[in-house]
Design a protein around this motif. Structure first.
Motif, PDB file in Angstrom:
ATOM      1  N   VAL B 211       0.840  -1.194   0.000  1.00 60.70           N
ATOM      2  CA  VAL B 211       0.000   0.000   0.000  1.00 60.70           C
ATOM      3  C   VAL B 211       0.876   1.246   0.000  1.00 60.70           C
ATOM      4  CG1 VAL B 211      -1.787   1.222   1.297  1.00 60.70           C
ATOM      5  CG2 VAL B 211      -1.771  -1.258   1.264  1.00 60.70           C
ATOM      6  N   GLU B 212       1.983   1.149   0.688  1.00 59.20           N
ATOM      7  CA  GLU B 212       2.856   2.327   0.775  1.00 59.20           C
ATOM      8  C   GLU B 212       4.278   1.890   1.098  1.00 59.20           C
ATOM      9  OE1 GLU B 212       1.128   5.776   2.768  1.00 59.20           O
ATOM     10  OE2 GLU B 212       3.013   5.942   3.868  1.00 59.20           O
ATOM     11  N   GLU B 213       5.237   2.525   0.468  1.00 63.25           N
ATOM     12  CA  GLU B 213       6.645   2.280   0.782  1.00 63.25           C
ATOM     13  C   GLU B 213       7.270   3.629   1.092  1.00 63.25           C
ATOM     14  OE1 GLU B 213       9.146   0.752  -2.380  1.00 63.25           O
ATOM     15  OE2 GLU B 213      10.243  -0.521  -0.985  1.00 63.25           O
ATOM     16  N   SER B 214       7.844   3.750   2.268  1.00 66.31           N
ATOM     17  CA  SER B 214       8.402   5.065   2.619  1.00 66.31           C
ATOM     18  C   SER B 214       9.578   4.928   3.573  1.00 66.31           C
ATOM     19  CB  SER B 214       7.322   5.935   3.270  1.00 66.31           C
ATOM     20  OG  SER B 214       6.806   5.263   4.404  1.00 66.31           O
ATOM     21  N   LEU B 219       7.569   8.636   7.027  1.00 68.14           N
ATOM     22  CA  LEU B 219       6.460   8.073   7.797  1.00 68.14           C
ATOM     23  C   LEU B 219       6.213   8.878   9.073  1.00 68.14           C
ATOM     24  CD1 LEU B 219       4.530   5.661   7.512  1.00 68.14           C
ATOM     25  CD2 LEU B 219       6.006   4.403   9.043  1.00 68.14           C
ATOM     26  N   LYS B 222       4.374  11.883   8.374  1.00 66.70           N
ATOM     27  CA  LYS B 222       2.949  11.638   8.163  1.00 66.70           C
ATOM     28  C   LYS B 222       2.221  11.411   9.490  1.00 66.70           C
ATOM     29  CE  LYS B 222       3.660   9.711   3.601  1.00 66.70           C
ATOM     30  NZ  LYS B 222       4.027   8.507   2.887  1.00 66.70           N
ATOM     31  N   VAL B 297      -4.278   3.803   6.502  1.00 69.45           N
ATOM     32  CA  VAL B 297      -3.787   3.472   5.155  1.00 69.45           C
ATOM     33  C   VAL B 297      -4.386   2.160   4.639  1.00 69.45           C
ATOM     34  CG1 VAL B 297      -1.706   2.820   3.864  1.00 69.45           C
ATOM     35  CG2 VAL B 297      -1.661   4.775   5.371  1.00 69.45           C
ATOM     36  N   GLU B 307      -6.331   2.293  -0.582  1.00 72.19           N
ATOM     37  CA  GLU B 307      -5.892   2.344  -1.983  1.00 72.19           C
ATOM     38  C   GLU B 307      -5.942   0.972  -2.605  1.00 72.19           C
ATOM     39  OE1 GLU B 307      -2.258   4.457  -2.562  1.00 72.19           O
ATOM     40  OE2 GLU B 307      -2.863   6.016  -1.184  1.00 72.19           O
TER      41      GLU B 307
END
Lengths: 308, 307
Positions: B211-214, B219, B222, B297, B307
């Motif tokens: 879903v998300e790579e950070s 992070l 966020k 998320v 997402e």
């Protein structure tokens, strides 16, 4: 890489208690069997004649040979028992058994035919290979990623060597028990003994391969051990006999045709020091085919299947 | 440009009719501690198994660009603790390690002692591993993963079953291994706060998909407290924010601005925006910890985006 796999798996075998317990059990079983062969006076107890004893020796310990000999012995024994009752003479149990005067090689050949070796090997293989699945052992050996066949080859070699060790233990036990309970401990090592030793060992290795394949396919040590027990107890012999009859009828084969002759356990059970070249060749071919097929099945599953 | 140790491309694993992993692309930098966050059954373990060579991908590829040689050669430089520790219960900790040491060609007796000391179980003696506590088994699993001094460590929930002290010790150990020996670590955990204390990069996985790579910095940004302003006049609001001395802010989209510093001065900011006749649809302080952010998320909180 292969040597490392061998060393690692050998250490794992060394750490298994069953590695050492099973040969001890084998020694106990063989001692008991040999005591029965050398010190129980079947002639006096059951009325088995010298010819019956000879028949057992020549036919090996195949189920049929046993049945014929014991049926004859039992019937004669009933007669003897009734005679004894009438004459009020004491029953003689101990004395000279059928193998009392035989050499070690002959005693050993009957020990092999008892199928205790394959039975205990099945337990060992079930534990040794089954542990890989029950503990997830191969997850630790990422170094063999893509070379899992190599790891299995090492395991197979060690199983073969363990089968050899059991064979040797059986032979040594035969020597000791013959020396203690027989007339003398003449080894009787000749060409026919060497052939018998090697061929029955190879058949036992093939048997181990079957158990290993079953364990690998099902990932269950219980399944492998159960198959080994079923085969070594001859539990499938009735099915084999029926199947043989069906094949005889369907294919018009001679009544001498027996499907059991093409199984590993029947070959081990019925091979003797006096088996002819044809028998030995058939046994060798059986060993090679059963081993190769079971090995290929194992490798196929090991390479294709995910670990863990 | 940063050097990657492992890159996956559309990695997919299908079990019968279930897509356990669906087109996963992750990028693990050399020397990083990469946290894999996801619910039970999200696909974390399957990803780890595939990149460790324990499971074959249905489709997609992965490449160890950070090692010399092929992926198969890279397997000799990987240590892994995936799912439960693969321990022989009837053997001692020493014997368990010895079996793996022999497979890796390590014969030094002190090596095993060092590893047991490193994970905090130096004195288990002749006690069988099957009788170890959950925490001791987990530590033994980590010790097994460390045999061969890997360059890349894959740890699936390594702090499961550990007491708070044990968790702290394992965390310190991993940070030390990463800092001193440069070991790259891929770690998954349910305890997100713990993961946030050591991971430098993250991937959030849900239903087999990333879903998300950070990075940790992204992070944290966020997740930190911020003033969220919703206005259709973003361009005219920016000079007002600048004039008031706010330095850390970002324009999220056409009608959202996030201001990260001087969060307590929200009323002043609100008043100045009003004075400048900037239409403000909403203004307020938003805050969330890593766990909350993860739930948002992955769409676990009803009404939130997924997402």
């Amino acid at each position: 890489m292969f040597t490392k796999a061998l060393k690692s798996e050998l250490y794992r075998i060394r750490c298994l208690k069953s590695t050492f317990i099973l040969p001890l059990v084998l020694v106990g079983l063989i001692f008991l069997t040999n005591f029965m062969y050398t010190r129980i006076d079947f002639e006096g107890l059951l009325g088995m004649s010298k010819e019956d004893v000879q028949s057992v020796q020549e036919q090996g310990t195949s189920a049929e040979g046993y049945m014929d000999s014991f049926r004859a012995g039992f019937e004669a024994g009933l007669q003897t028992a009734s005679d004894i009752e009438e004459e009020q003479e004491p029953v003689k149990i101990l004395g000279e058994g059928p193998l009392y005067h035989e050499d070690v090689a002959t005693v050993f050949s009957l020990d092999v035919g008892s199928l205790y070796g394959p039975l205990l090997l099945a337990i060992f293989v079930g534990i040794f290979i089954g542990d890989v699945y029950s503990t997830g052992h191969d997850k630790n050996l990422i170094i063999f990623g893509g070379k899992r066949g190599l790891l299995f080859a090492a395991r197979t070699i060690l199983i073969s060597l363990y089968a050899l060790a059991l064979h040797i233990v059986m032979w040594i036990t035969a020597i000791v028990s013959t020396a203690l309970m027989g007339e003398s401990a003449v080894l009787g090592i000749d060409k026919s003994f060497v052939i018998f030793f090697v061929v029955t060992w190879l058949l036992t290795v093939a048997f181990g391969g079957l158990v290993s394949a079953m364990t690998n396919v099902t990932r269950s040590k219980a399944a492998g051990i159960t198959l080994g027990i079923i085969l070594s107890l001859g539990a499938l012999s009735t099915i084999m006999s029926i199947a043989s009859l069906v094949i005889q009828k369907k294919m018009g084969l001679e009544p001498t045709f027996n499907l059991g002759n093409y199984t590993v356990t029947q070959n081990i059970a019925s091979m003797t020091l006096y088996s002819d070249g044809h028998f030995v060749l058939r046994a060798l071919i059986c060993a090679v085919i059963y081993f190769s097929v079971s090995y290929l099945i194992s490798v196929l599953f090991i390479k294709k299947r995910d670990i863990g | 440009m940063e050097e990657y140790l492992l890159v996956t491309k559309d990695l997919t694993k299908i079990y019968k009719d279930t897509k356990a992993v669906d087109g996963v692309n992750i990028h693990i930098k050399k020397g990083s501690i990469y946290g894999l966050i996801g619910k039970n059954g999200a696909g974390k373990t399957t990803i780890m198994k595939m990149i460790a060579g324990l499971a074959t991908p249905t489709s997609g590829t992965f490449e160890y660009t950070g090692f010399e040689g092929s992926t198969k050669e890279a397997y000799s430089r990987i240590g892994a603790l995936i799912e439960s520790p693969a321990i022989e219960p009837n053997l001692t900790a020493y014997d368990n390690l010895k079996i793996k040491c022999l497979a890796y060609g390590i014969g030094d007796k002190n090596y095993i002692k060092e590893k047991l000391e490193l994970v905090g179980i130096p004195n288990t003696g002749k006690k069988k591993a099957g009788k170890f506590s959950l925490g001791q088994k987990q530590r033994l699993g980590v010790a097994l993963a460390l045999v061969g001094d890997p360059d890349f460590l894959i740890l699936d929930e390594p702090i499961n079953g550990l007491d708070p002290q044990g968790i702290a010790e394992v965390r310190e150990m991993l940070i030390k291994l990463n800092a001193q020996k440069g070991i790259t670590i891929l770690i998954s955990s349910h305890i997100l706060e713990e993961l946030s204390k050591l991971a430098t990069d993250y991937a959030i996985i849900d239903s087999g998909r990333i879903v998300e790579e950070s990075t940790n910095k992204e992070l944290k940004e966020k997740c930190r407290d911020k003033i969220a302003i919703k206005t259709p006049a973003v361009s005219t609001a920016i000079p007002v924010i600048d004039r008031l001395g706010f330095k850390e802010y970002s324009v999220v989209n056409d009608n959202t601005i996030h201001v990260f510093d001087k969060v307590t001065e929200i009323s002043v900011l609100n008043m100045e925006l009003a004075k400048a006749q900037i239409p403000v649809e909403s203004i307020g302080i938003e805050s969330s910890d890593l766990e909350e952010y993860f739930l948002k998320v992955t769409g676990t909180i009803p009404g939130d985006r997924k997402e």
